[in-house]
Design an enzyme around this catalytic site. Structure first.
Site, PDB file in Angstrom:
ATOM      1  CG  ASP A 170      52.787 -32.678  10.022  1.00 35.36           C
ATOM      2  OD1 ASP A 170      52.594 -31.533   9.596  1.00 35.36           O
ATOM      3  OD2 ASP A 170      52.335 -33.700   9.461  1.00 35.36           O
ATOM      4  CG  ASP A 219      49.946 -32.476   3.111  1.00 34.63           C
ATOM      5  OD1 ASP A 219      50.779 -31.719   3.658  1.00 34.63           O
ATOM      6  OD2 ASP A 219      49.367 -33.400   3.715  1.00 34.63           O
TER       7      ASP A 219
END
Ligand code: GLA
Length: 661
Positions: free
Chosen positions: A166, A223
């Site tokens: 990430d 996201d």
């Protein structure tokens, strides 16, 4: 026009020379190429994030159950392989040696114990961390920035097969540097680990321009959430990036929401269809212990999965997009196309394209398989459907007849070179025609019979200048300067199609560049010899079962021995018994004459069920002038009854025959 040499596709040798020159004057670039041999097709599996986030549901029992369900419900059998865990698996602090520590409340047997369990099911295991000082969750779990090599070693020692890396808390350190360091750390472990870059397409240069050399997949968006607007937004952001995807390196519009409850089944089918046609990773994001059977039906649709996992590895592209009606097409390894007709609007709409628009022209007939309803029909070229709001019709389109592939790299090459430095090619490479007039590739093409054949050249042209080629068959010019216009990028492949006549047996087919630019990069030639559609079967009305009508022959132009005059009776009918080789749609053509100016509608029933309500039989000027009315019906294999019943007091028209094709 002569093209500047610096625009030509560079040979490996030339790249080496240029890189050597550059490295003499600049800092060395990071080592190129990931080359871990993994993810030759987009990864398939599970990740808990979309359903659990960091809630306590995320724990060892859940992940083990997912592995169990992968096996017991057949998900493993259809290709789902990676069982991955996301953020919040660790304690907030490293141990005294600086190692990450699994949260003992969630994972009492540690990550190694969990990975062992997943492996015992014949599955693979994935983990998560961030290229920052902490992961994304506000609780602040430790990230791998500055700990890349030791964390990678720890993951490898646990048996990790997949890392999602990430982007939170990255301290402003350059993204290429951060992600490349972890690439090298993973490589140094010696364990094959799929490397998923989760940078969200945020920084410049964009991750898709450098991702191929660093990771196996990269997030192209922020996201996803479990709603239509979010999902379709990810598809819209991702669908223009086809040139960057290929075996080993994929665009990732984020994990699946299918089954999480925030969208309708229609919207989830769109989600799954679009991810498949975009060659996206298929990571299930729902708690499979709780979903209904519809979810399994979507996730286990092997026809759709085959589109996603097609070994050619080309991401589909947008063929047309207008007011929320979008057509995507993806070239498949066997020459078929997947076509998605996607309705982003809130009203039912007809969406259409053609076989030639998707690069499949030249054949008299095509087969369309609807990958959701499984129905199969044929078309002469139109590819169209009525699509519900937020729905997607997904077809696999094949040319009728037999097709043989001739790889360019296996042809006789004159003044060109075989290369493989752009992805998406079939076989072992493609031919770079070099920048030479007259450079050529020639194949010996075999035809079972003499007659017309469709030649489909699969090529890439990363310039904006057409690179025409003369196509000759047995030394005779068959296509003068066939166009090979720019395809958008050297990794975006297109087709040029021409119909030629072949002799029975061996034929020499040659494609030669006609300008100093040379030809395009040529991947393959597909040669298909069309088989004629099966002849329609004719059933004469005078031989059918007739109720309240009479057989006559007092007008010309009928076929057989006469026709049926329905008389002027409501409810008079003609009933045919027809045979179908297989269950599925069939075209029924009724031949009729109506010498009046008044429509004489009839109800058409198939096996007792209404198939057409008051089908129109308008006036045909005279009783000698015969016309046809056509409808599509569903037949079952074997015998079927088709009845045409007059619905007005005028009776039906004069009916000559019906044909089924
Ligand atoms: C980021 C990622 C998500 C998820 C969360 C976890 O938002 O993009 O996919 O991994 O972090 O905190």
């Amino acid at each position: 026009m002569r093209r500047s040499p610096c625009l030509r596709p560079l040979s490996a040798a030339l790249i080496t020379v240029l890189l050597t020159a550059v490295t003499q004057i600049a800092t060395p670039p990071p080592a190129r190429a990931l080359e871990n041999g993994l993810a030759r097709t987009p990864p398939m599996g599970f990740n808990n994030w979309n359903t659990t986030h960091c809630t306590s549901t995320f724990n060892e029992a859940m992940i083990k159950s997912i592995a169990d369900i992968f096996v017991s419900r057949g998900l493993k059998d259809v290709g789902y392989q990676y069982v991955n865990i996301d953020d919040c698996w660790a304690l907030p602090q490293r141990d005294s040696q600086g190692n990450l520590v699994p949260d003992p409340a969630r994972f009492p047997n540690g990550i190694k114990g969990l990975a062992d369990y997943v492996h015992s099911k014949g599955l693979k295991f994935g983990i998560y961390t961030s290229a920052g000082t902490k992961t994304c969750n506000t609780a602040g779990f430790p990230g791998a920035l500055g700990h890349e090599y030791s964390d990678a070693r720890l993951f490898a020692s646990w048996g990790v097969d997949y890392l999602k890396y990430d982007n939170c808390n990255n301290q402003g350190v350059d993204a290429v540097q951060r992600y490349t360091t972890m690439r090298d750390a993973l490589k140094a472990t010696g364990r094959p680990i799929v490397y998923s870059i989760c940078e969200w397409g945020r920084s410049d240069p964009k991750v898709w321009t450098w991702g191929e050399d660093v990771g196996n997949l990269w997030r192209t968006t922020g996201d996803i959430s479990d709603n239509w607007t979010s999902m379709i937004g990810k598809a819209q952001a991702n669908r223009g990036l086809a040139q960057y995807a290929g075996p080993g390196h994929w665009n990732d519009p984020d994990m699946l929401e299918v089954g999480n409850g925030g969208m309708t089944a229609t919207e989830y089918r769109t989600h799954f269809s679009l991810w498949a046609i975009m060659s996206a990773p298929l990571l299930i994001g729902a708690d499979l212990r709780k979903v209904n059977d519809d979810t399994f039906t979507i996730l286990k649709n092997t026809d759709v999965i085959a589109v996603d996992q097609d070994p050619l590895g080309r991401q589909g592209t947008v063929i047309s997009s207008s007011n929320g009606l979008v057509v995507y097409s993806k070239v498949l390894a066997n020459g078929d196309r997947a076509v998605a007709l996607s309705n982003e609007t809130t009203a039912t709409a007809t969406i259409g394209t053609t076989a030639s628009a998707i690069g499949l022209g030249g054949s008299p007939q095509y087969t369309l398989k609807d990958l959701w309803t499984k129905s199969i029909r044929t078309t002469t070229g139109a590819i169209s459907a009525s699509v519900p709001p937020h729905g997607t019709v997904l077809y696999r389109v094949s040319r009728a007849g037999t097709s043989n592939r001739y790889e360019a790299e296996r042809g006789t090459i004159s003044q060109g070179v075989v290369e493989s430095n752009h992805s998406g090619f079939s076989g072992t490479g493609f031919v770079n025609y070099a920048n030479v007039t007259g450079s050529a590739v020639e194949w010996t093409v075999n035809a079972a019979q003499a007659g017309p054949a469709t030649l489909v050249f699969d090529y890439a042209n990363g310039t904006t200048t057409n690179r025409p080629m003369d196509v000759t068959v047995n030394g005779v010019l068959a296509a003068d300067e066939l166009s090979f216009p720019g395809s958008g990028a050297w990794s975006l492949w297109r087709t040029s199609v021409v119909t030629v006549n072949l002799n029975a047996g061996a034929n020499l087919v040659r494609a030669a560049a006609t300008t100093a630019n040379g030809g395009p990069n040529l991947d393959y030639l597909d040669v298909s010899v069309a088989t004629a559609p099966p002849p329609a079967t004719v059933y004469q009305a005078e031989n059918a079962t007739i109720s309240q009508g009479v057989v006559e022959s007092n007008h010309t132009g009928y076929t057989g021995t006469g026709f049926v005059n329905y008389d002027n009776v409501i409810g008079s009918y003609v009933q045919f018994t027809v045979n179908a080789a297989a269950t599925g749609p069939a075209t029924v053509t009724l031949r009729y004459a109506n010498g009046t100016t008044t429509n004489r509608p009839m109800d058409i029933t198939v096996n007792g069920t209404l198939a057409a309500d008051e089908l129109g039989f308008a006036g045909t000027s005279t009783w000698d002038n015969w016309q046809t009315a056509t409808l599509t019906v569903n037949l079952t294999a074997g015998a079927n009854t088709i009845r045409a019943t007059a619905t007005t007091v005028n009776g039906g028209p004069n009916l000559d025959q019906i044909s089924i094709g």
